[in-house]
Design a protein around this motif. Structure first.
Motif, PDB file in Angstrom:
ATOM      1  N   ALA A  58       0.826  -1.203   0.000  1.00 26.31           N
ATOM      2  CA  ALA A  58       0.000   0.000   0.000  1.00 26.31           C
ATOM      3  C   ALA A  58       0.861   1.254   0.000  1.00 26.31           C
ATOM      4  O   ALA A  58       0.589   2.221  -0.735  1.00 26.31           O
ATOM      5  N   GLY A  59       1.920   1.264   0.806  1.00 22.39           N
ATOM      6  CA  GLY A  59       2.803   2.422   0.855  1.00 22.39           C
ATOM      7  C   GLY A  59       3.496   2.677  -0.466  1.00 22.39           C
ATOM      8  O   GLY A  59       3.609   3.830  -0.920  1.00 22.39           O
ATOM      9  N   THR A  60       3.945   1.605  -1.119  1.00 26.75           N
ATOM     10  CA  THR A  60       4.591   1.741  -2.428  1.00 26.75           C
ATOM     11  C   THR A  60       3.626   2.330  -3.448  1.00 26.75           C
ATOM     12  O   THR A  60       3.991   3.227  -4.232  1.00 26.75           O
ATOM     13  N   ALA A  61       2.395   1.832  -3.448  1.00 21.17           N
ATOM     14  CA  ALA A  61       1.391   2.322  -4.402  1.00 21.17           C
ATOM     15  C   ALA A  61       1.053   3.784  -4.144  1.00 21.17           C
ATOM     16  O   ALA A  61       0.903   4.579  -5.089  1.00 21.17           O
ATOM     17  N   ILE A  62       0.927   4.158  -2.868  1.00 21.62           N
ATOM     18  CA  ILE A  62       0.601   5.552  -2.527  1.00 21.62           C
ATOM     19  C   ILE A  62       1.726   6.492  -2.963  1.00 21.62           C
ATOM     20  O   ILE A  62       1.485   7.530  -3.600  1.00 21.62           O
ATOM     21  N   VAL A  63       2.958   6.134  -2.628  1.00 23.64           N
ATOM     22  CA  VAL A  63       4.096   6.982  -3.025  1.00 23.64           C
ATOM     23  C   VAL A  63       4.191   7.056  -4.543  1.00 23.64           C
ATOM     24  O   VAL A  63       4.327   8.148  -5.119  1.00 23.64           O
ATOM     25  N   GLY A  64       4.105   5.908  -5.208  1.00 19.41           N
ATOM     26  CA  GLY A  64       4.264   5.884  -6.657  1.00 19.41           C
ATOM     27  C   GLY A  64       3.199   6.668  -7.390  1.00 19.41           C
ATOM     28  O   GLY A  64       3.515   7.500  -8.260  1.00 19.41           O
ATOM     29  N   PHE A  65       1.933   6.430  -7.048  1.00 18.10           N
ATOM     30  CA  PHE A  65       0.859   7.143  -7.742  1.00 18.10           C
ATOM     31  C   PHE A  65       0.964   8.650  -7.535  1.00 18.10           C
ATOM     32  O   PHE A  65       0.822   9.443  -8.480  1.00 18.10           O
ATOM     33  N   ASN A  66       1.206   9.066  -6.295  1.00 17.88           N
ATOM     34  CA  ASN A  66       1.191  10.496  -6.014  1.00 17.88           C
ATOM     35  C   ASN A  66       2.429  11.216  -6.536  1.00 17.88           C
ATOM     36  O   ASN A  66       2.370  12.422  -6.814  1.00 17.88           O
ATOM     37  N   LEU A  67       3.535  10.501  -6.711  1.00 14.10           N
ATOM     38  CA  LEU A  67       4.674  11.115  -7.400  1.00 14.10           C
ATOM     39  C   LEU A  67       4.348  11.339  -8.870  1.00 14.10           C
ATOM     40  O   LEU A  67       4.677  12.388  -9.448  1.00 14.10           O
ATOM     41  N   ILE A  68       3.690  10.351  -9.496  1.00 10.78           N
ATOM     42  CA  ILE A  68       3.265  10.540 -10.889  1.00 10.78           C
ATOM     43  C   ILE A  68       2.293  11.708 -10.984  1.00 10.78           C
ATOM     44  O   ILE A  68       2.358  12.528 -11.905  1.00 10.78           O
ATOM     45  N   ALA A  69       1.379  11.793  -9.997  1.00  9.71           N
ATOM     46  CA  ALA A  69       0.417  12.899  -9.992  1.00  9.71           C
ATOM     47  C   ALA A  69       1.110  14.236  -9.762  1.00  9.71           C
ATOM     48  O   ALA A  69       0.727  15.259 -10.356  1.00  9.71           O
ATOM     49  N   ALA A  70       2.132  14.251  -8.903  1.00 15.99           N
ATOM     50  CA  ALA A  70       2.843  15.493  -8.618  1.00 15.99           C
ATOM     51  C   ALA A  70       3.545  16.053  -9.852  1.00 15.99           C
ATOM     52  O   ALA A  70       3.697  17.270  -9.992  1.00 15.99           O
ATOM     53  N   PHE A  71       3.943  15.163 -10.756  1.00 17.08           N
ATOM     54  CA  PHE A  71       4.562  15.598 -12.016  1.00 17.08           C
ATOM     55  C   PHE A  71       3.511  15.906 -13.088  1.00 17.08           C
ATOM     56  O   PHE A  71       3.860  16.211 -14.223  1.00 17.08           O
ATOM     57  N   GLY A  72       2.247  15.814 -12.720  1.00 12.54           N
ATOM     58  CA  GLY A  72       1.170  16.184 -13.642  1.00 12.54           C
ATOM     59  C   GLY A  72       0.870  15.156 -14.709  1.00 12.54           C
ATOM     60  O   GLY A  72       0.191  15.471 -15.691  1.00 12.54           O
ATOM     61  N   LEU A  73       1.339  13.913 -14.535  1.00 12.68           N
ATOM     62  CA  LEU A  73       1.119  12.887 -15.545  1.00 12.68           C
ATOM     63  C   LEU A  73      -0.242  12.207 -15.403  1.00 12.68           C
ATOM     64  O   LEU A  73      -0.818  11.744 -16.394  1.00 12.68           O
TER      65      LEU A  73
END
Length: 379
Positions: A58-73
């Motif tokens: 869950a932690g990996t998915a949260i970090v990964g998704f929100n980093l992609i979101a932070a870059f606007g992808l």
């Protein structure tokens, strides 16, 4: 983009989703990744190993998704989890049903896919029941109950229900910035909770947690970035190709199993098409099966008796109805939905855990109660 380009993109998305499903199935089979197992181990034996694996995923998915979101992808708003309409009652009732059902059925939908791939005939029956009950709840008899009694009870928010957008409305800070901050903070906390104790850190914990979480992040990228078409040449509108919801999707298996059965039953209907959900579902079963064959752990198993069959049928039906009602299973809401930091996902996950604990108590009560004495009838 031309129609030929659209078809090429669709094939790429489907191939990538199938590969992700294969990896998910093989990793899950290798590490015994199972949400129900994690809850059961904790509740009955005090063993936190698989729960820590789940926290890492869950932690990996949260970090990964929100980093992609932070870059606007990607945007959480482009998924089914972060809509402004918070279906809180559906999330709670559906989660309770799914959690109770997965204990009766010896595992959630993803676990039954892996078991079916490795030879478990009980899981094949469970998946057939999940497909039937799930599709009825998507478009059939139980869909009427879901829409009129549960989905009608909701809260309309001013914007998306994901925490970055909620806090953006409260603080005035951009949702994109908050996605990165909250994703790193909350996801990082789960990662630390799962990995920090060195004495119980194992290769399986790291492979299962990071691997399963990574599969979910990869699925978000495939659907939300590779599969995003700004202007569909057929409709001239933006679209996410090869998804059942016509939105960005990651891994989720109840509705996917239902749509897979619909595709097989009506294959000659030209309106039916392969989707990310369908191919990833098949990939999970095949990935687990390939690992089982490679390690000589493939084993055919059937029901012990009629009571065992009955429990699994009831559990499968509860998972089908509950998973669709809650908008996801332990992977759909528990990992994929939770990665968007959706309020509805938090409610669904909490309800799944409560439902599972209730089922464990029920099973303990059944085992502990005295067996009624048989009365002898004189001839």
């Amino acid at each position: 983009m031309t129609e030929a380009d659209l078809q090429h993109t669709t094939r790429l998305v489907l191939a990538a989703a199938f590969a992700i499903g294969l990896a998910f199935g093989a990793i899950g089979q290798r590490t015994r990744f199972c949400t129900m197992g994690a809850i059961t181990d904790m509740a009955l034996m005090g063993d936190a190993a698989r729960m820590r694996m789940w926290l890492v995923a869950a932690g990996t998915a949260i970090v990964g998704f929100n980093l992609i979101a932070a870059f606007g992808l990607v945007r959480a708003a482009d998924s089914i989890y972060a809509a402004p309409r918070l279906l809180w009652l559906s999330a709670i009732v559906g989660g309770l049903l799914f959690g109770f059902g997965m204990v009766l059925a010896s595992g959630c939908t993803s676990k039954n896919l892996m078991r079916a791939g490795s030879g478990n005939l009980k899981s094949v029956v469970v998946l057939l029941v999940v497909a039937f009950a799930g599709f009825a709840t998507l478009k059939g008899a139980t869909a009427i109950v879901r829409v009129e009694w549960l989905d009608s009870v909701h809260v309309e928010l001013a914007g998306g229900q994901d925490l970055p957008h909620v806090f953006a409305r409260l603080t005035g800070v951009g949702a994109t910035t908050l996605a990165g901050v909250l994703g790193l903070a909350l996801g990082g906390a789960l990662l630390v909770a799962g990995i920090a104790p060195r004495d119980t850190r194992t290769a399986d914990l790291l492979l299962g947690g990071l691997g399963i979480g990574g599969c979910v992040v990869a699925a978000w990228w495939v659907s939300g970035v590779l599969g995003f078409v700004a202007e569909n040449p057929l409709t001239l509108e933006p679209t996410f190709v090869a998804t059942n919801s016509h939105r960005m999707e990651a891994l989720s298996f109840v509705s996917a199993v239902s749509y897979a059965s619909d595709y097989v039953l009506f294959l000659s209907d030209t309106s039916k098409a392969l989707t990310v959900g369908i191919v990833s579902t098949v990939g999970v079963a095949l990935g687990a099966g390939a690992y089982a064959l490679a390690t000589r752990s493939f084993h055919v198993e059937g029901f012990a008796d009629a009571a065992d069959l009955g429990r699994h049928i009831v559990g499968g039906a509860m998972m089908g109805v509950g998973g669709v009602t809650a908008l996801g299973c332990t992977i759909g809401q528990g990992i994929s939905g939770l990665s968007t930091l959706s309020i509805g996902s938090l409610l669904a996950v909490a309800s799944i855990v409560v439902g599972a604990l209730g089922a464990l108590r029920y099973q303990t009560w059944r085992m502990d109660r005295p067996t009624p004495a048989r009365r002898t009838v004189a001839a």
